[in-house]
Motif scaffolding. Structure first.
Motif, PDB file in Angstrom:
ATOM      1  N   VAL A 144       0.840  -1.204   0.000  1.00  0.00           N
ATOM      2  CA  VAL A 144       0.000   0.000   0.000  1.00  0.00           C
ATOM      3  C   VAL A 144       0.876   1.256   0.000  1.00  0.00           C
ATOM      4  CG1 VAL A 144      -0.282   0.370   2.516  1.00  0.00           C
ATOM      5  CG2 VAL A 144      -2.176   0.902   0.944  1.00  0.00           C
ATOM      6  N   LYS A 145       0.367   2.306  -0.623  1.00  0.00           N
ATOM      7  CA  LYS A 145       1.069   3.593  -0.645  1.00  0.00           C
ATOM      8  C   LYS A 145       1.039   4.234   0.743  1.00  0.00           C
ATOM      9  CE  LYS A 145      -0.392   4.657  -5.413  1.00  0.00           C
ATOM     10  NZ  LYS A 145      -1.256   5.550  -6.232  1.00  0.00           N
ATOM     11  N   PRO A 146       1.987   5.092   1.057  1.00  0.00           N
ATOM     12  CA  PRO A 146       1.878   5.878   2.302  1.00  0.00           C
ATOM     13  C   PRO A 146       0.553   6.644   2.314  1.00  0.00           C
ATOM     14  CG  PRO A 146       4.062   6.130   1.341  1.00  0.00           C
ATOM     15  CD  PRO A 146       3.237   5.377   0.323  1.00  0.00           C
ATOM     16  N   GLY A 147      -0.162   6.576   3.429  1.00  0.00           N
ATOM     17  CA  GLY A 147      -1.471   7.205   3.529  1.00  0.00           C
ATOM     18  C   GLY A 147      -2.602   6.334   3.031  1.00  0.00           C
ATOM     19  N   GLY A 148      -2.272   5.165   2.467  1.00  0.00           N
ATOM     20  CA  GLY A 148      -3.289   4.265   1.923  1.00  0.00           C
ATOM     21  C   GLY A 148      -3.918   3.382   2.991  1.00  0.00           C
ATOM     22  N   TRP A 149      -4.999   2.739   2.600  1.00  0.00           N
ATOM     23  CA  TRP A 149      -5.791   1.911   3.520  1.00  0.00           C
ATOM     24  C   TRP A 149      -5.556   0.431   3.278  1.00  0.00           C
ATOM     25  CZ3 TRP A 149      -9.343   3.679   7.230  1.00  0.00           C
ATOM     26  CH2 TRP A 149      -9.592   5.067   7.237  1.00  0.00           C
ATOM     27  N   VAL A 150      -5.522  -0.334   4.364  1.00  0.00           N
ATOM     28  CA  VAL A 150      -5.481  -1.791   4.285  1.00  0.00           C
ATOM     29  C   VAL A 150      -6.613  -2.344   5.152  1.00  0.00           C
ATOM     30  CG1 VAL A 150      -4.141  -3.895   4.601  1.00  0.00           C
ATOM     31  CG2 VAL A 150      -2.965  -1.762   3.997  1.00  0.00           C
ATOM     32  N   ASN A 227     -16.682 -13.155  13.906  1.00  0.00           N
ATOM     33  CA  ASN A 227     -16.119 -12.551  12.691  1.00  0.00           C
ATOM     34  C   ASN A 227     -15.840 -11.080  12.943  1.00  0.00           C
ATOM     35  OD1 ASN A 227     -18.111 -14.796  11.794  1.00  0.00           O
ATOM     36  ND2 ASN A 227     -16.827 -14.502   9.994  1.00  0.00           N
ATOM     37  N   TYR A 228     -14.694 -10.594  12.468  1.00  0.00           N
ATOM     38  CA  TYR A 228     -14.426  -9.160  12.667  1.00  0.00           C
ATOM     39  C   TYR A 228     -13.619  -8.589  11.503  1.00  0.00           C
ATOM     40  CZ  TYR A 228      -9.706 -10.489  14.282  1.00  0.00           C
ATOM     41  OH  TYR A 228      -8.423 -10.986  14.362  1.00  0.00           O
ATOM     42  N   LEU A 229     -13.699  -7.273  11.365  1.00  0.00           N
ATOM     43  CA  LEU A 229     -13.013  -6.547  10.299  1.00  0.00           C
ATOM     44  C   LEU A 229     -12.142  -5.454  10.910  1.00  0.00           C
ATOM     45  CD1 LEU A 229     -16.344  -6.855   9.466  1.00  0.00           C
ATOM     46  CD2 LEU A 229     -15.369  -6.312   7.253  1.00  0.00           C
ATOM     47  N   PHE A 230     -10.980  -5.239  10.323  1.00  0.00           N
ATOM     48  CA  PHE A 230     -10.060  -4.170  10.720  1.00  0.00           C
ATOM     49  C   PHE A 230      -9.885  -3.197   9.552  1.00  0.00           C
ATOM     50  CE2 PHE A 230      -6.791  -5.411  14.272  1.00  0.00           C
ATOM     51  CZ  PHE A 230      -7.831  -5.716  15.131  1.00  0.00           C
ATOM     52  N   ALA A 231      -9.946  -1.909   9.848  1.00  0.00           N
ATOM     53  CA  ALA A 231      -9.538  -0.878   8.884  1.00  0.00           C
ATOM     54  C   ALA A 231      -8.244  -0.273   9.403  1.00  0.00           C
ATOM     55  CB  ALA A 231     -10.615   0.193   8.770  1.00  0.00           C
ATOM     56  N   THR A 232      -7.187  -0.332   8.609  1.00  0.00           N
ATOM     57  CA  THR A 232      -5.892   0.215   9.014  1.00  0.00           C
ATOM     58  C   THR A 232      -5.367   1.169   7.955  1.00  0.00           C
ATOM     59  OG1 THR A 232      -4.463  -1.474   7.985  1.00  0.00           O
ATOM     60  CG2 THR A 232      -5.404  -2.005  10.147  1.00  0.00           C
ATOM     61  N   ARG A 233      -4.427   1.983   8.382  1.00  0.00           N
ATOM     62  CA  ARG A 233      -3.870   2.959   7.437  1.00  0.00           C
ATOM     63  C   ARG A 233      -2.367   3.070   7.637  1.00  0.00           C
ATOM     64  NH1 ARG A 233      -6.962   8.665   6.094  1.00  0.00           N
ATOM     65  NH2 ARG A 233      -6.246   8.760   3.930  1.00  0.00           N
ATOM     66  N   LYS A 234      -1.658   3.177   6.513  1.00  0.00           N
ATOM     67  CA  LYS A 234      -0.206   3.357   6.565  1.00  0.00           C
ATOM     68  C   LYS A 234       0.094   4.843   6.715  1.00  0.00           C
ATOM     69  CE  LYS A 234       3.808   1.977   3.760  1.00  0.00           C
ATOM     70  NZ  LYS A 234       4.154   1.226   2.518  1.00  0.00           N
ATOM     71  N   ALA A 235       1.010   5.162   7.602  1.00  0.00           N
ATOM     72  CA  ALA A 235       1.338   6.576   7.836  1.00  0.00           C
ATOM     73  C   ALA A 235       1.773   7.244   6.534  1.00  0.00           C
ATOM     74  CB  ALA A 235       2.427   6.685   8.893  1.00  0.00           C
ATOM     75  N   ALA A 236       1.311   8.472   6.359  1.00  0.00           N
ATOM     76  CA  ALA A 236       1.713   9.248   5.188  1.00  0.00           C
ATOM     77  C   ALA A 236       3.155   9.695   5.337  1.00  0.00           C
ATOM     78  CB  ALA A 236       0.785  10.450   5.023  1.00  0.00           C
ATOM     79  N   VAL A 237       3.825   9.950   4.238  1.00  0.00           N
ATOM     80  CA  VAL A 237       5.204  10.425   4.278  1.00  0.00           C
ATOM     81  C   VAL A 237       5.260  11.773   4.997  1.00  0.00           C
ATOM     82  CG1 VAL A 237       7.159  11.187   2.871  1.00  0.00           C
ATOM     83  CG2 VAL A 237       5.815   9.216   2.158  1.00  0.00           C
ATOM     84  N   GLY A 238       6.142  11.879   5.974  1.00  0.00           N
ATOM     85  CA  GLY A 238       6.276  13.121   6.712  1.00  0.00           C
ATOM     86  C   GLY A 238       5.317  13.263   7.858  1.00  0.00           C
ATOM     87  N   ALA A 239       4.410  12.254   8.024  1.00  0.00           N
ATOM     88  CA  ALA A 239       3.411  12.344   9.100  1.00  0.00           C
ATOM     89  C   ALA A 239       4.060  11.984  10.425  1.00  0.00           C
ATOM     90  CB  ALA A 239       2.267  11.400   8.806  1.00  0.00           C
TER      91      ALA A 239
END
Length: 239
Positions: A144-150, A227-239
């Motif tokens: 995933v890109k920086p700032g993107g969702w997984v 059953n469960y779901l996770f929403a995660t995010r990769k830190a944006a560049v410079g964040a």
């Protein structure tokens, strides 16, 4: 040196044998067809899919990948089951789904090849079927890109989950083929959260999936005990 694939051959064989039934909504895959609109809308609500480059890890027959493409995303679905991928490709041709492609490659191999290439990565109902779920989480974080969702969805490991997801779903209600899930491979939310933190993914939200066997109705809730779901995010560049 040959890299060992993060896959259980028995799991692969199990889903390959059922591949031709992926798109039959009354087949063993009926639960996936029923929950797909719920998870699609949850993903799309947090990370609007239109115009995004999306990767679906462990795409199987393409139920989620196809739906995300129909939301306007450019989707790549990957899996290690040749039969399931052929079914997914055939469905995309028959349904004339735009913007979806499939490839037989592991998440780890694709991560080495296309790091930081995707706006959104989904990995649904897959972590409980592999020998090393942490490796899949790391690969998703790399892809995933920086700032993107997984997004992940999987099954909790506790007595209630054993009772509902294995005894209930596989042996009493016959919602799933017997042997679909193995208790020891289920992943507790605390374990998945740890894998995400180690991979540089920040947890943004969780949801649980509920089911009423009398009405055959699924819905999302705050109860992550089965059953469960996770929403995660990769830190944006410079964040």
């Amino acid at each position: 040196m040959t890299q060992t694939l993060n896959v259980d051959p028995a799991e692969l064989a199990k889903f390959s044998d059922l591949a031709h039934r992926w798109w039959d909504p009354e087949s063993e895959f009926r639960p996936l067809h029923q929950i797909n609109p719920l998870r699609l809308e949850w993903i799309n609500g947090l990370a609007p899919l239109a115009g995004q480059r999306v990767l679906d890890v462990g795409c199987g027959g393409g139920i989620l990948a196809d739906a995300m493409a129909r939301k306007g995303a450019d989707v790549l679905g990957i899996d290690l089951s040749s039969k399931s991928l052929k079914v997914a490709q055939l469905h995309a041709l028959e349904a004339q789904t735009p913007g979806v492609a499939y490839r037989e490659v592991s998440a780890e191999a694709l991560a080495a090849e296309q790091a930081g290439s995707f706006d959104v990565v989904t990995c649904m109902e897959m972590l409980e079927h592999v020998p090393d779920p942490a490796s899949i989480v790391r690969a998703c974080a790399t892809l995933v890109k920086p700032g993107g969702w997984v997004f992940f969805s999987t099954l909790n490991r506790n007595p209630k989950s054993f009772l509902f997801a294995i005894v209930g779903a596989e042996y009493v209600l016959n919602l799933l083929p017997r042997g679909t899930h193995e208790y020891a491979k289920m992943v507790r939310p605390s374990e998945l959260a740890g894998h995400c933190r180690s991979a540089g993914l920040d947890l943004q939200g969780t949801r649980g999936m509920q089911y009423n066997p009398l009405t055959r109705h699924y819905w999302l809730s705050s109860d992550t005990s089965v059953n469960y779901l996770f929403a995660t995010r990769k830190a944006a560049v410079g964040a």
